[in-house]
Design a protein around this motif. Structure first.
Motif, mmCIF file in Angstrom:
data_model
loop_
_atom_site.group_PDB
_atom_site.id
_atom_site.type_symbol
_atom_site.label_atom_id
_atom_site.label_comp_id
_atom_site.label_asym_id
_atom_site.label_seq_id
_atom_site.Cartn_x
_atom_site.Cartn_y
_atom_site.Cartn_z
ATOM 1 N N LEU A 166 -62.523 8.529 100.977
ATOM 2 C CA LEU A 166 -61.702 7.329 100.873
ATOM 3 C C LEU A 166 -62.509 6.038 100.969
ATOM 4 C CD1 LEU A 166 -58.736 8.420 103.183
ATOM 5 C CD2 LEU A 166 -58.915 8.616 100.689
ATOM 6 N N ILE A 167 -63.770 6.120 101.401
ATOM 7 C CA ILE A 167 -64.544 4.917 101.681
ATOM 8 C C ILE A 167 -65.466 4.549 100.524
ATOM 9 C CG2 ILE A 167 -66.140 3.810 103.275
ATOM 10 C CD1 ILE A 167 -63.414 4.433 104.470
ATOM 11 N N ASN A 168 -66.357 5.450 100.149
ATOM 12 C CA ASN A 168 -67.350 5.172 99.114
ATOM 13 C C ASN A 168 -67.005 5.864 97.800
ATOM 14 O OD1 ASN A 168 -69.017 3.858 101.112
ATOM 15 N ND2 ASN A 168 -69.717 5.881 101.772
ATOM 16 N N LYS A 169 -67.405 5.242 96.677
ATOM 17 C CA LYS A 169 -67.302 5.922 95.374
ATOM 18 C C LYS A 169 -68.469 6.894 95.278
ATOM 19 C CE LYS A 169 -65.082 2.237 92.658
ATOM 20 N NZ LYS A 169 -65.139 1.096 93.605
ATOM 21 N N THR A 170 -68.186 8.111 94.840
ATOM 22 C CA THR A 170 -69.211 9.157 94.816
ATOM 23 C C THR A 170 -69.203 9.890 93.487
ATOM 24 O OG1 THR A 170 -68.899 9.470 97.211
ATOM 25 C CG2 THR A 170 -70.081 11.194 96.027
ATOM 26 N N TRP A 171 -70.418 10.179 92.980
ATOM 27 C CA TRP A 171 -70.571 10.925 91.736
ATOM 28 C C TRP A 171 -71.555 12.067 91.953
ATOM 29 C CZ3 TRP A 171 -70.767 5.645 92.140
ATOM 30 C CH2 TRP A 171 -69.834 4.903 91.420
ATOM 31 N N LYS A 172 -71.336 13.169 91.251
ATOM 32 C CA LYS A 172 -72.340 14.220 91.148
ATOM 33 C C LYS A 172 -73.102 13.967 89.856
ATOM 34 C CE LYS A 172 -72.963 19.248 91.072
ATOM 35 N NZ LYS A 172 -72.279 20.571 91.072
ATOM 36 N N GLN A 187 -73.856 7.496 95.477
ATOM 37 C CA GLN A 187 -72.762 6.811 96.155
ATOM 38 C C GLN A 187 -72.891 5.302 96.035
ATOM 39 O OE1 GLN A 187 -72.682 8.393 100.243
ATOM 40 N NE2 GLN A 187 -70.788 9.439 99.719
ATOM 41 N N ASN A 188 -71.740 4.671 95.828
ATOM 42 C CA ASN A 188 -71.619 3.217 95.874
ATOM 43 C C ASN A 188 -71.013 2.874 97.236
ATOM 44 O OD1 ASN A 188 -69.610 0.753 94.045
ATOM 45 N ND2 ASN A 188 -71.453 0.484 95.249
ATOM 46 N N VAL A 189 -71.821 2.316 98.126
ATOM 47 C CA VAL A 189 -71.407 2.074 99.501
ATOM 48 C C VAL A 189 -70.359 0.962 99.551
ATOM 49 C CG1 VAL A 189 -72.172 1.420 101.822
ATOM 50 C CG2 VAL A 189 -73.660 2.801 100.357
ATOM 51 N N GLY A 224 -72.797 -4.016 94.266
ATOM 52 C CA GLY A 224 -73.258 -3.752 95.625
ATOM 53 C C GLY A 224 -74.335 -2.685 95.724
ATOM 54 N N TYR A 225 -74.303 -1.931 96.826
ATOM 55 C CA TYR A 225 -75.375 -1.009 97.175
ATOM 56 C C TYR A 225 -75.091 0.413 96.692
ATOM 57 C CZ TYR A 225 -77.514 -4.562 100.127
ATOM 58 O OH TYR A 225 -78.122 -5.699 100.582
ATOM 59 N N PHE A 226 -76.152 1.048 96.190
ATOM 60 C CA PHE A 226 -76.076 2.431 95.738
ATOM 61 C C PHE A 226 -77.193 3.228 96.408
ATOM 62 C CE2 PHE A 226 -73.925 0.085 92.490
ATOM 63 C CZ PHE A 226 -72.978 0.942 91.954
ATOM 64 N N ARG A 227 -76.902 4.519 96.665
ATOM 65 C CA ARG A 227 -77.940 5.410 97.171
ATOM 66 C C ARG A 227 -77.834 6.734 96.425
ATOM 67 N NH1 ARG A 227 -75.009 5.587 102.938
ATOM 68 N NH2 ARG A 227 -73.137 6.686 102.300
ATOM 69 N N LEU A 228 -78.981 7.366 96.240
ATOM 70 C CA LEU A 228 -79.071 8.620 95.515
ATOM 71 C C LEU A 228 -79.627 9.671 96.461
ATOM 72 C CD1 LEU A 228 -78.749 9.729 92.527
ATOM 73 C CD2 LEU A 228 -81.245 9.440 92.363
ATOM 74 N N MET A 229 -78.935 10.808 96.561
ATOM 75 C CA MET A 229 -79.373 11.880 97.459
ATOM 76 C C MET A 229 -79.455 13.198 96.717
ATOM 77 S SD MET A 229 -76.975 10.740 100.662
ATOM 78 C CE MET A 229 -75.690 10.268 99.516
ATOM 79 N N PRO A 230 -80.368 14.053 97.115
ATOM 80 C CA PRO A 230 -80.438 15.367 96.466
ATOM 81 C C PRO A 230 -79.193 16.183 96.750
ATOM 82 C CG PRO A 230 -81.863 15.295 98.403
ATOM 83 C CD PRO A 230 -81.378 13.895 98.185
ATOM 84 N N PHE A 231 -78.750 16.918 95.769
ATOM 85 C CA PHE A 231 -77.625 17.833 95.937
ATOM 86 C C PHE A 231 -78.171 19.167 96.439
ATOM 87 C CE2 PHE A 231 -74.687 21.096 94.422
ATOM 88 C CZ PHE A 231 -73.463 20.589 94.853
#
Length: 366
Positions: free
Chosen positions: A43-49, A60-62, A112-119
């Motif tokens: 519900l907080i951040n937009k998230t994509w795979k 994720q878009n924080v 705004g801010y984006f972060r990329l994390m390994p799946f």
């Protein structure tokens, strides 16, 4: 700035799709070979795979409306990651991929801010705790996280959400709502208000805890819902995720949130309160799972407050829902007019059920 003004600025600056091209460029990824799809139900951040060839990531878009200073999150994650790398190299701690410029996040002027994390391969999350084993696995992972960081200097962590679990402040906000809130709703909620006041000793105990030297500030997750644990195909916990709320805190925050969200078979949205029950075997699973790593870390006083943790968080959430209802749903919003009132009474009922079982639960030992 109003929401429609923000949207107008975004429209002028280009689409989200164009923004994502800028994001991928910052990470050295050719956007022409990227496949991205919305992921999860957060519900907080937009998230994509995101899939790039045979590599998979989570983008994720924080939400900067919630996290006003997202770089504080990056500071915390990096400090913990460095400690874990040095002290517990075998521990799986999912950290963001750095941009080609060496940054933990990418900042876009518009979105705004984006972060990329390994799946993590062959991993999944679950939204509802369906068995004591799942509760045990999650509690084990959160206990392992805090226990593994027992030697970490918590003063290095920044506060990402000030007063997030400050029960005394929430009680003060509740009383302000009684003075300044919607008069009709205050009349309607008299019985609920009475019950919140009856549980005031929980606040007094919280105040004692905060001044007690026997309660340590530790690295605390603060959002220990089951969907913040990754599971493998065999149903075993792999690691914790969603690191935005990691801050210095008391163990009662993490244990309490597990009790609030694992003990009852129904969620805070359930309006049929007869379905709200306390499952003793799930409590035992939380106790055993968390203490696998934390039994030797918790002081005797902290261990004696294990059950209090549930009362603390459930009471705080009941009060926050009721406060928001009296204030015309300014914080949580509402999909229907009575939603926060239902949520508040749901949590009050859960607190009553937990209190009724206090003796039986207190008799359960490691």
């Amino acid at each position: 700035m109003h929401q429609h003004e923000k949207q107008a600025i975004k429209d002028r600056a280009g689409s989200l799709e164009e923004c994502l091209h800028r994001v991928f460029f910052a990470y050295g990824i050719d956007h022409d070979i990227v496949q991205a799809e919305a992921f999860g139900n957060g519900l907080i951040n937009k998230t994509w795979k995101v899939e790039v060839g045979n590599k998979k990531y989570i983008l994720q878009n924080v939400n900067s409306d919630i996290f006003n200073e997202p770089w504080l999150i990056a500071n915390n994650v990096r400090a913990i990651a460095d400690f874990i790398r040095d002290q517990h190299p075998d521990y799986l701690f999912v950290t963001p991929v750095q941009t080609i410029g060496g940054d933990e996040m990418f900042h876009d002027e518009t979105f705004g801010y984006f972060r990329l994390m390994p799946f993590i391969p062959d991993s999944h999350t679950i939204d509802v705790v369906e068995s004591p084993e799942q509760a045990y696995q999650a509690a084990f992972q959160f206990g392992k996280f805090t226990g593994s960081l027992s030697g970490f200097d918590v003063s290095k962590l920044k506060i990402t959400l000030p007063d997030f679990h400050n029960l005394s402040l929430r009680y003060e906000q509740f009383h302000n709502a009684l003075k300044n809130g919607n008069g009709e709703r205050i009349k309607q909620a008299q019985e609920s208000i009475k019950l919140i006041r009856q549980f005031e000793p929980i606040v007094k105990e919280f105040d004692k805890i905060h001044s007690a030297s026997s309660f340590r500030q530790r690295v605390t997750h603060h959002d220990t819902k089951i969907n913040n644990v990754l599971f493998n195909k065999q149903g075993k916990g792999i690691c914790i995720i969603d690191l935005d709320t990691i801050m210095p805190g008391l163990f009662i925050s993490d244990v309490g949130d597990m009790m609030r969200t694992y003990l009852s078979p129904v969620s805070e949205e359930e309006s049929d309160f007869s379905k709200i029950v306390i499952r003793e075997d799930f409590y035992q699973a939380i106790l055993h799972g968390y203490n696998e790593y934390m039994a030797k870390e918790l002081t005797a006083d902290e261990q004696q407050h294990f059950l209090y943790s549930g009362k603390f968080i459930i009471y705080m959430q009941a009060m926050r829902f009721l406060t928001d209802y009296l204030n015309n749903d300014k914080y949580y919003g509402a999909k229907y007019p009575e939603q926060n009132f239902v949520r508040a009474n749901n949590q009050i009922t859960l607190l009553q059920r937990l209190t009724e079982k206090e003796d039986a639960l207190g008799a359960i030992r490691n």
